[in-house]
Design an enzyme around this catalytic site. Structure first.
Site, PDB file in Angstrom:
ATOM      1  N   LYS A  31      -1.266   3.938 -11.130  1.00 43.35           N
ATOM      2  CA  LYS A  31      -2.208   2.959 -11.695  1.00 43.35           C
ATOM      3  C   LYS A  31      -3.384   2.776 -10.736  1.00 43.35           C
ATOM      4  O   LYS A  31      -3.269   2.110  -9.707  1.00 43.35           O
ATOM      5  CB  LYS A  31      -1.528   1.626 -11.959  1.00 43.35           C
ATOM      6  CG  LYS A  31      -2.405   0.637 -12.711  1.00 43.35           C
ATOM      7  CD  LYS A  31      -1.642  -0.631 -13.043  1.00 43.35           C
ATOM      8  CE  LYS A  31      -2.543  -1.585 -13.808  1.00 43.35           C
ATOM      9  NZ  LYS A  31      -3.726  -1.995 -13.046  1.00 43.35           N
ATOM     10  N   ARG A  83     -14.824  -2.027 -20.501  1.00 42.69           N
ATOM     11  CA  ARG A  83     -13.836  -2.612 -21.410  1.00 42.69           C
ATOM     12  C   ARG A  83     -14.325  -3.948 -21.968  1.00 42.69           C
ATOM     13  O   ARG A  83     -14.152  -4.255 -23.134  1.00 42.69           O
ATOM     14  CB  ARG A  83     -12.505  -2.831 -20.674  1.00 42.69           C
ATOM     15  CG  ARG A  83     -11.389  -3.344 -21.613  1.00 42.69           C
ATOM     16  CD  ARG A  83     -10.352  -4.203 -20.874  1.00 42.69           C
ATOM     17  NE  ARG A  83      -9.763  -3.551 -19.740  1.00 42.69           N
ATOM     18  CZ  ARG A  83      -8.678  -2.780 -19.786  1.00 42.69           C
ATOM     19  NH1 ARG A  83      -8.084  -2.554 -20.930  1.00 42.69           N
ATOM     20  NH2 ARG A  83      -8.202  -2.240 -18.690  1.00 42.69           N
ATOM     21  N   LYS A 117       4.282  -2.713 -11.383  1.00 47.40           N
ATOM     22  CA  LYS A 117       3.525  -3.014 -10.165  1.00 47.40           C
ATOM     23  C   LYS A 117       4.363  -2.837  -8.901  1.00 47.40           C
ATOM     24  O   LYS A 117       5.579  -3.044  -8.902  1.00 47.40           O
ATOM     25  CB  LYS A 117       2.997  -4.452 -10.213  1.00 47.40           C
ATOM     26  CG  LYS A 117       1.928  -4.701 -11.273  1.00 47.40           C
ATOM     27  CD  LYS A 117       0.636  -3.991 -10.917  1.00 47.40           C
ATOM     28  CE  LYS A 117      -0.520  -4.453 -11.775  1.00 47.40           C
ATOM     29  NZ  LYS A 117      -1.066  -5.747 -11.414  1.00 47.40           N
ATOM     30  N   GLU A 120     -10.797   5.684 -16.153  1.00 47.36           N
ATOM     31  CA  GLU A 120     -10.993   4.726 -15.056  1.00 47.36           C
ATOM     32  C   GLU A 120     -12.069   5.231 -14.105  1.00 47.36           C
ATOM     33  O   GLU A 120     -12.118   6.423 -13.792  1.00 47.36           O
ATOM     34  CB  GLU A 120      -9.674   4.576 -14.281  1.00 47.36           C
ATOM     35  CG  GLU A 120      -9.582   3.329 -13.442  1.00 47.36           C
ATOM     36  CD  GLU A 120      -8.967   2.179 -14.220  1.00 47.36           C
ATOM     37  OE1 GLU A 120      -8.703   2.356 -15.430  1.00 47.36           O
ATOM     38  OE2 GLU A 120      -8.774   1.117 -13.638  1.00 47.36           O
ATOM     39  N   SER A 157      -5.058  -3.810 -22.696  1.00 45.30           N
ATOM     40  CA  SER A 157      -4.662  -3.875 -21.285  1.00 45.30           C
ATOM     41  C   SER A 157      -3.144  -3.672 -21.222  1.00 45.30           C
ATOM     42  O   SER A 157      -2.533  -3.277 -22.218  1.00 45.30           O
ATOM     43  CB  SER A 157      -5.058  -5.225 -20.687  1.00 45.30           C
ATOM     44  OG  SER A 157      -4.556  -6.269 -21.490  1.00 45.30           O
ATOM     45  N   ASP A 182       6.238  -5.771   5.463  1.00 47.16           N
ATOM     46  CA  ASP A 182       5.373  -5.289   6.549  1.00 47.16           C
ATOM     47  C   ASP A 182       4.138  -6.159   6.673  1.00 47.16           C
ATOM     48  O   ASP A 182       3.703  -6.500   7.787  1.00 47.16           O
ATOM     49  CB  ASP A 182       4.936  -3.844   6.275  1.00 47.16           C
ATOM     50  CG  ASP A 182       6.064  -2.854   6.525  1.00 47.16           C
ATOM     51  OD1 ASP A 182       5.835  -1.654   6.322  1.00 47.16           O
ATOM     52  OD2 ASP A 182       7.153  -3.283   6.929  1.00 47.16           O
ATOM     53  N   ASP A 226       2.899  -8.210   9.810  1.00 46.88           N
ATOM     54  CA  ASP A 226       1.570  -7.936  10.377  1.00 46.88           C
ATOM     55  C   ASP A 226       0.748  -9.206  10.513  1.00 46.88           C
ATOM     56  O   ASP A 226      -0.024  -9.377  11.455  1.00 46.88           O
ATOM     57  CB  ASP A 226       0.810  -6.931   9.505  1.00 46.88           C
ATOM     58  CG  ASP A 226       1.373  -5.523   9.629  1.00 46.88           C
ATOM     59  OD1 ASP A 226       1.082  -4.695   8.751  1.00 46.88           O
ATOM     60  OD2 ASP A 226       2.113  -5.262  10.607  1.00 46.88           O
ATOM     61  N   CYS A 258      -2.444 -40.658 -20.211  1.00 49.94           N
ATOM     62  CA  CYS A 258      -3.051 -40.399 -18.896  1.00 49.94           C
ATOM     63  C   CYS A 258      -3.711 -39.023 -18.814  1.00 49.94           C
ATOM     64  O   CYS A 258      -4.892 -38.907 -18.511  1.00 49.94           O
ATOM     65  CB  CYS A 258      -2.007 -40.529 -17.801  1.00 49.94           C
ATOM     66  SG  CYS A 258      -2.604 -40.088 -16.153  1.00 49.94           S
TER      67      CYS A 258
END
Length: 685
Positions: free
Chosen positions: A124, A145, A324, A186, A89, A40, A44, A439
């Site tokens: 999350k 943290r 995620k 959080e 984490s 989407d 968009d 290099c």
């Protein structure tokens, strides 16, 4: 002129027509066939480009355009806090396969301990992790943290958040309040509050925050708690560090509620990965209904014994993972593909993008990893592409929209010679590499020297950051530092908008430099600070030299070996090194890149107060007590004298402090007069 304008308009119309065709095609796949090929957000982005072009050229708007659909679019500083146990984490997963592989790893690690039976899952929150400490039921400390071990004490600011209890009170009088309680959670800001604050910021002409997380993080780190209070932050607590005999993570949340903490009502106990997949899919589809931003779900093995037994991998718990949502995407155009040389000599193709905003950050670069990836994508320079930030980190090109090609796109080919030192390029597996094994390492050292204190003095660009920029393909040589943009730095792990802005601001400030420092920054063999100063004094008197790099190139090209050797302290080896450097094609290209980047040379004429030391040459050795070495050098020059780096028969005085080096012995051998610190001070009175 008229024909040029006509050609430009035809080009725009062709782009508009192609955009309409592609948008309608993908709209049909999505809405009619339910078989979308792009996200989407990518669609968009194409619509946005079409809309902007139509607004600029309204005569090209037609009734069938997708844009014409009805209903369319005050403390001085924070004290450091040492966490009693590390604030971990999460590692990330992006697919069902990632999740299955994670669970398999954990189960293999835990064998022959009891099998994993259920998972505790939480949306999350896109916020800032905090730790709270209560003594006898009273909040005594709240911190960030930080790096997981050391955070910042932000107690006063956290006390302004209504969701965080200042005192723990248990309704059941038979239960006892723990004498010391540590919990973690959080801090976040709601979407509505985020919009309200940004509107107010815009009215005042102040900074607009890119996303709610940045606003929440910036709010809790305000030195004035009144500002934090004005932003109406919210909080969920999700972890108890103190041992209260809790057996599961679910039980911890029940205890937190009993103790009066606000927990997320959308958390769930799930009994299989299939249920976890359903939970994730549900919130990915319904995330917009939540009053706050989420970017995935957290999956935790519910049994605390198993959780502890699984241990830690790096800075993340093995028994928890962040699953995620799909990467956030947008479309843009690849304007060019450049090759960067990393610290190991590997050549990395980097796409130079038309700046695009993806997941709250404007990016203009995307690493292509290797030439094989370019071939897999079928990428050409000039292509319209979909870019994403997988896990909100590094921008990736995920797809080429070949149907938008105009026919003017260009193929990319890897160079035959290294852009740093001109050596032959060789292929090792999937990678192209400079054949000169020194290099990459030598280039890395040259960049470190370039930004060092005596040269451009770009503060904040330490060794690790330089290595990171080289590894990600953001820079290939020191001149690329000046083309870095905030968005390209902010997307790197452990960076953020603030640190990226600080680095870019510092780089911008250092675009003006004295000629002496500029010459020293080039890292020419045998040319130290004193020789750079002598060269600067000499070429500033030449008519070819102006306040630009082109003039400096001309000046050094016009120098012969003999002319260079007439300058005090410059012998045959030094003059040969200078000539070789300024007649090297790669070095001249590097200087021209610096010129294009906007580097300005400022003349720094030393104010000579007297001619007391005129014609006298000094060499310094050892440690002086009353003055630092730079002050001594400046004093000598102000009195008309010259400072040299090496002792020769032409040297008039060697100033020796404590623990003098080889220069002292050479002075004795050549019969050069040696002054101790007191004798030198008497001389310059």
């Amino acid at each position: 002129m008229e024909s040029k304008k006509k050609a430009e308009k035809e080009k725009i119309k062709e782009r508009i027509d192609r955009l309409k065709k592609v948008i309608n095609y993908h709209r049909y796949l999505y809405h009619v066939l339910d078989r979308p090929k792009i996200s989407d957000s990518a669609l968009d982005s194409l619509k946005k480009e079409l809309y902007e072009l139509e607004q600029k050229y309204p005569k090209f708007i037609t009734p069938d355009s997708p844009t014409q659909r009805i209903g369319g679019e005050p403390l001085k500083q924070f004290k450091k806090v040492h966490h009693e146990t590390i604030m971990l984490s999460f590692n990330d997963a992006f697919s069902k396969e990632d999740m299955k592989a994670w669970l398999e790893r954990v189960e293999n690690y835990l064998k022959p301990i009891s099998p994993i039976s259920n998972f505790y899952c939480e949306p999350k929150i896109d916020g800032l992790a905090i730790e709270l400490i209560y003594k006898n039921g009273i909040l005594v400390e709240g911190s960030t943290r930080g790096d997981g071990i050391i955070g910042e004490n932000i107690t006063q600011n956290l006390k302004t958040i209504e969701a965080i209890p200042l005192r723990i009170e248990i309704p059941n009088s038979k239960s006892q309040i723990p004498k010391r309680l540590i919990v973690r959670g959080e801090v976040f800001i709601t979407k509505r509050e985020f919009e309200r604050i940004n509107k107010e910021q815009a009215k005042r002409g102040e900074k607009i925050f890119a996303n709610p997380r940045n606003m929440a993080a910036g709010s809790v780190r305000q030195l004035d708690p009144k500002i934090t209070a004005s932003r109406k932050l919210d909080s969920f607590i999700y972890d108890i560090i103190t041992d209260l005999d809790q057996k599961t993570h679910e039980e911890e949340h029940q205890l937190l509620k009993t103790l009066g903490f606000k927990t997320n009502p959308n958390n769930r106990l799930l009994k299989s990965l299939e249920e976890v997949f359903d939970f994730k899919n549900h919130w990915e589809k319904h995330r917009e209904k939540l009053p706050y931003e989420i970017d995935g779900i957290v999956v935790i093995i519910n049994d605390n014994k198993l959780f502890e037994a699984a241990g830690v991998v790096g800075k993340a718990s093995r028994a928890a993972i962040a699953y995620k949502f799909s990467p956030k995407e947008t479309t843009t155009i690849v304007e060019d593909i450049k090759v960067q040389v990393g610290r190991t000599g590997v050549l990395t193709p980097v796409a130079i993008l038309k700046p695009a905003n993806v997941a709250g950050v404007t990016v203009s670069h995307a690493t292509l990893h290797n030439y094989d990836q370019i071939k897999r994508l079928g990428l050409k320079m000039g292509d319209t592409v979909i870019i994403s930030r997988a896990g909100d980190v590094i921008p990736q090109i995920t797809k080429v929209l070949k149907e938008l090609r105009s026919g003017k796109e260009k193929e990319f080919k890897m160079p035959a010679v290294c852009p740093i030192d001109g050596s032959k390029i060789i292929k090792e597996g999937a990678f192209f590499k400079c054949s000169n094994i020194n290099c990459g390492a030598r280039n890395r050292e040259a960049i470190k020297h370039f930004v060092s204190k005596g040269a451009f003095d770009i503060r904040g660009l330490g060794d690790k950051i330089i290595d990171r920029f080289l590894d990600e393909g953001l820079i290939s040589d020191a001149s690329d530092i000046f083309s870095l943009k905030e968005g390209n730095v902010a997307v790197l792990e452990r960076f953020g908008e603030k640190s990226a802005k600080n680095i870019i601001d510092e780089i911008e400030k250092k675009k003006k430099i004295s000629l002496e420092r500029f010459i020293y920054s080039l890292g020419i063999i045998h040319v130290g600070k004193e020789t750079a100063n002598l060269l600067a004094q000499k070429i500033q008197t030449l008519p070819a030299t102006r306040k630009n790099i082109s003039g400096i190139i001309r000046s050094f090209h016009n120098f012969s070996l003999e002319n260079l050797q007439k300058i005090p302290d410059i012998g045959p080896n030094v003059s040969q090194s200078i000539c070789d450097w300024f007649h090297n094609e790669q070095n001249i290209k590097f200087l021209k890149k610096l010129d294009t980047a906007g580097i300005k040379i400022e003349s720094e004429k030393l104010k000579v107060k007297s001619s007391k030391l005129k014609g006298l040459s000094f060499v310094l050795t050892g440690v002086l007590e009353s003055m630092i070495r730079e002050e001594v050098k400046e004093k000598i020059r102000m009195l008309g004298g010259e400072v040299s780096e090496s002792v020769s028969k032409k040297t008039d005085f060697v100033v020796a402090g404590k623990e003098p080096g080889s220069k002292y012995e050479r002075a004795k051998k050549l019969g050069v007069k040696i002054l101790n610190e007191r004798e030198f001070l008497d001389l310059i009175k």
